[in-house]
Design a protein around this motif. Sequence first.
Motif, PDB file in Angstrom:
ATOM      1  N   GLU A   1       1.223  -0.117   4.191  1.00 29.35           N
ATOM      2  CA  GLU A   1       2.438   0.104   4.990  1.00 29.35           C
ATOM      3  C   GLU A   1       3.414   1.039   4.295  1.00 29.35           C
ATOM      4  O   GLU A   1       4.066   1.855   4.927  1.00 29.35           O
ATOM      5  CB  GLU A   1       3.148  -1.234   5.257  1.00 29.35           C
ATOM      6  CG  GLU A   1       2.730  -1.862   6.570  1.00 29.35           C
ATOM      7  CD  GLU A   1       3.192  -3.311   6.685  1.00 29.35           C
ATOM      8  OE1 GLU A   1       4.212  -3.675   6.062  1.00 29.35           O
ATOM      9  OE2 GLU A   1       2.505  -4.073   7.409  1.00 29.35           O
ATOM     10  N   GLN A   2       3.482   0.910   2.981  1.00 27.82           N
ATOM     11  CA  GLN A   2       4.432   1.759   2.246  1.00 27.82           C
ATOM     12  C   GLN A   2       3.844   3.120   1.886  1.00 27.82           C
ATOM     13  O   GLN A   2       4.462   3.897   1.150  1.00 27.82           O
ATOM     14  CB  GLN A   2       4.922   1.009   0.997  1.00 27.82           C
ATOM     15  CG  GLN A   2       5.878  -0.124   1.375  1.00 27.82           C
ATOM     16  CD  GLN A   2       5.917  -1.246   0.351  1.00 27.82           C
ATOM     17  OE1 GLN A   2       5.522  -1.047  -0.796  1.00 27.82           O
ATOM     18  NE2 GLN A   2       6.382  -2.418   0.765  1.00 27.82           N
ATOM     19  N   GLY A   3       2.639   3.390   2.390  1.00 25.69           N
ATOM     20  CA  GLY A   3       2.029   4.698   2.148  1.00 25.69           C
ATOM     21  C   GLY A   3       1.591   4.906   0.700  1.00 25.69           C
ATOM     22  O   GLY A   3       1.347   6.035   0.277  1.00 25.69           O
ATOM     23  N   GLU A   4       1.456   3.834  -0.060  1.00 28.52           N
ATOM     24  CA  GLU A   4       1.013   3.977  -1.457  1.00 28.52           C
ATOM     25  C   GLU A   4      -0.476   4.290  -1.537  1.00 28.52           C
ATOM     26  O   GLU A   4      -0.952   4.841  -2.520  1.00 28.52           O
ATOM     27  CB  GLU A   4       1.223   2.658  -2.222  1.00 28.52           C
ATOM     28  CG  GLU A   4       2.641   2.333  -2.553  1.00 28.52           C
ATOM     29  CD  GLU A   4       2.723   0.943  -3.195  1.00 28.52           C
ATOM     30  OE1 GLU A   4       1.726   0.463  -3.765  1.00 28.52           O
ATOM     31  OE2 GLU A   4       3.799   0.336  -3.097  1.00 28.52           O
ATOM     32  N   ILE A   5      -1.218   3.841  -0.520  1.00 31.66           N
ATOM     33  CA  ILE A   5      -2.671   4.112  -0.483  1.00 31.66           C
ATOM     34  C   ILE A   5      -3.010   4.635   0.916  1.00 31.66           C
ATOM     35  O   ILE A   5      -2.354   4.274   1.888  1.00 31.66           O
ATOM     36  CB  ILE A   5      -3.514   2.850  -0.803  1.00 31.66           C
ATOM     37  CG1 ILE A   5      -3.103   1.657   0.101  1.00 31.66           C
ATOM     38  CG2 ILE A   5      -3.412   2.450  -2.259  1.00 31.66           C
ATOM     39  CD1 ILE A   5      -3.997   0.426  -0.066  1.00 31.66           C
ATOM     40  N   PRO A   6      -4.036   5.532   1.001  1.00 27.06           N
ATOM     41  CA  PRO A   6      -4.333   6.171   2.291  1.00 27.06           C
ATOM     42  C   PRO A   6      -5.101   5.274   3.258  1.00 27.06           C
ATOM     43  O   PRO A   6      -5.861   4.391   2.836  1.00 27.06           O
ATOM     44  CB  PRO A   6      -5.206   7.358   1.899  1.00 27.06           C
ATOM     45  CG  PRO A   6      -5.798   7.009   0.590  1.00 27.06           C
ATOM     46  CD  PRO A   6      -4.862   6.066  -0.101  1.00 27.06           C
ATOM     47  N   LEU A   7      -4.893   5.549   4.548  1.00 25.58           N
ATOM     48  CA  LEU A   7      -5.684   4.920   5.592  1.00 25.58           C
ATOM     49  C   LEU A   7      -6.965   5.731   5.729  1.00 25.58           C
ATOM     50  O   LEU A   7      -6.927   6.957   5.811  1.00 25.58           O
ATOM     51  CB  LEU A   7      -4.891   4.969   6.910  1.00 25.58           C
ATOM     52  CG  LEU A   7      -5.365   4.070   8.026  1.00 25.58           C
ATOM     53  CD1 LEU A   7      -5.091   2.611   7.682  1.00 25.58           C
ATOM     54  CD2 LEU A   7      -4.661   4.417   9.335  1.00 25.58           C
ATOM     55  N   ARG A   8      -8.098   5.050   5.727  1.00 26.14           N
ATOM     56  CA  ARG A   8      -9.390   5.736   5.798  1.00 26.14           C
ATOM     57  C   ARG A   8     -10.256   5.047   6.838  1.00 26.14           C
ATOM     58  O   ARG A   8      -9.922   3.969   7.307  1.00 26.14           O
ATOM     59  CB  ARG A   8     -10.116   5.654   4.454  1.00 26.14           C
ATOM     60  CG  ARG A   8      -9.370   6.256   3.281  1.00 26.14           C
ATOM     61  CD  ARG A   8     -10.147   5.944   2.007  1.00 26.14           C
ATOM     62  NE  ARG A   8      -9.488   6.364   0.785  1.00 26.14           N
ATOM     63  CZ  ARG A   8      -9.663   7.531   0.186  1.00 26.14           C
ATOM     64  NH1 ARG A   8     -10.468   8.429   0.726  1.00 26.14           N
ATOM     65  NH2 ARG A   8      -9.060   7.810  -0.952  1.00 26.14           N
ATOM     66  N   VAL A   9     -11.410   5.672   7.155  1.00 29.96           N
ATOM     67  CA  VAL A   9     -12.401   4.969   7.981  1.00 29.96           C
ATOM     68  C   VAL A   9     -13.105   3.989   7.057  1.00 29.96           C
ATOM     69  O   VAL A   9     -13.664   4.384   6.041  1.00 29.96           O
ATOM     70  CB  VAL A   9     -13.447   5.934   8.565  1.00 29.96           C
ATOM     71  CG1 VAL A   9     -14.510   5.159   9.335  1.00 29.96           C
ATOM     72  CG2 VAL A   9     -12.780   6.959   9.456  1.00 29.96           C
TER      73      VAL A   9
END
Length: 365
Positions: free
Chosen positions: A202-210
Motif C-alpha cells: 500500500e505504501q509503494g515500498e514494494i512493487p505490484l507484480r503478476v
Amino acid sequence: MNQHIESVILQFDIPDGAWTAEPYGNGHINDTYLIAAGEKHFILQRVNGYVFPKPEDVIENIERVTDFLKEQIAQEGGDPERETLTLVKTQQGTHFAYDEQGNLWRMYLFIEDAVSRDLPDTPELFELCGEAFGKFQRQMGAFPADSLHETIHDFHNTPARYRQLQDAIARNEAGRLDEVQPEIAFCRQYEQEVRALVDALEQGEIPLRVTHNDTKLNNILMDATTGKARAIIDLDTIMPGSMLFDFGDSIRFGASTALEDEKDLSKVHFSTELFRAYTEGFVGELRGSITAREAELLPFSGNLLTMECGMRFLADYLEGDIYFATKYPEHNLVRTRTQIKLVQEMEQKASETRAIVADIMEAAR
Ligand code: ADP
Ligand code: GN1
Ligand code: MG
C-alpha cells in the motif's frame, strides 16, 4: 463416479469413442479427474464455485496468461504444449462447460511424463522449484498485472485473513472453539505483524507484480525422466500481488521436513538447508529485478505466509471444514498445528535465514 461427468465430457472436443475418468491428484480445492480417450489423456476439473465465485473470470485469466506464457516459452526455445497448461475447447468453441447444476468445468491437455511432489526429495530438487517459480515470474514480468481479475478477493491480505479468523472464533459455527484455545492464542500474537506485506504494498515500498499466489510444490510438474521442473500449474489464483507471496508460500510448504498434514509434530521442522536451496533458485532467476526492500522482506515472507495459511486452516476448522477438502474431522486442525510449529522454528532461525538471503543477494549482484 460423479454422474455429471458424462454430460460434461461430451461437451468437450475429445477423440470419439470410449473414455474413462478417474479421480486424480492431491489438490485441496477443485475436483480433478484424469480422462483417457483413445490414445490421449486430459485433465477435467470442476472449478470450486464456493472458492471462486466468478469461475468465468478464472478461465479468462488463464486464457490470457497461458497465451502470453506460450509466446515467452517459444521465444526461449521451449515447448509451449509441455511447459504450460493448454485449455481444451468445447464443441461450442469456449474453454468451459456447465453441468446441470450450473457448476463450471474445464479441461486441459494432460502433461505427459511428469509428476508432482508433496515434499522435496533433496535440496537440489527444491532449488529447481525456486528456479521454476522465479522463471514464471520473470516470464510474466511484462504482463499488465492490474488487467487481471481478482479471482479471490483479499486472497493474500493477511490482516483480512486475521479478521476472518476472529469472525470464525466469534461464530464458533462447528462448536470446536474449546479445543483450539492454544492455537488461537498463538495466532493472536501476530495481530500487528500480519500487516507487514499489505502495508509495504500500500505504501509503494514494494512493487505490484503478476503473482501465482499458490506456489506449493505439487503445483509444479517435474519431468519424470530428468527430474527437472517442467510446468507451473494450478493457475486459478494468478492475480496482481507481491513476489513475496509466491516466495513465502513455497517456503511454507517445501522448506519443511514433513507433509503439511503430518500428525507427529516431532517430525515437522523448518529446514534452513531447504530454505537456502529454494532461495538460490528463485533469486538466480530474478536477480536483476528484486528490489532492495523485497530482498529485506524475503526471509519474513516465509513466516507470514505460513502464519496466514495456519490461520486459514484454523478458521476453516472452526467453520466446519467448508473451504479446504478434508479426509477426516481433525484434518484442518492437524494442518494448523504443522503451520504453527513451522512458524515457531522460522522465528528461532530468523537470523540464519536473514544471513542466507544476504549472502545469496550479494553473490547475485
Ligand atoms: P487444486 O486447485 O485442487 O490443487 P490442481 O489444478 O492443482 O487442483 O490439480 C490437482 C493435481 O492434478 C495437480 O497437483 C497435478 O498433480 C494434477 N494436474 C493438474 N493439471 C494437470 C495437467 N494439465 N497435466 C498433468 N497433471 C495435472
Ligand atoms: C490450496 O489448490 P491447492 O490445493 O493447490 C489453497 C492454497 C493453500 C493450500 C494449502 C485457492 O491450494 O491457498 O495454501 O491449499 N488454494 C486456494 O495446502 O485457496
Ligand atoms: Mg493445486
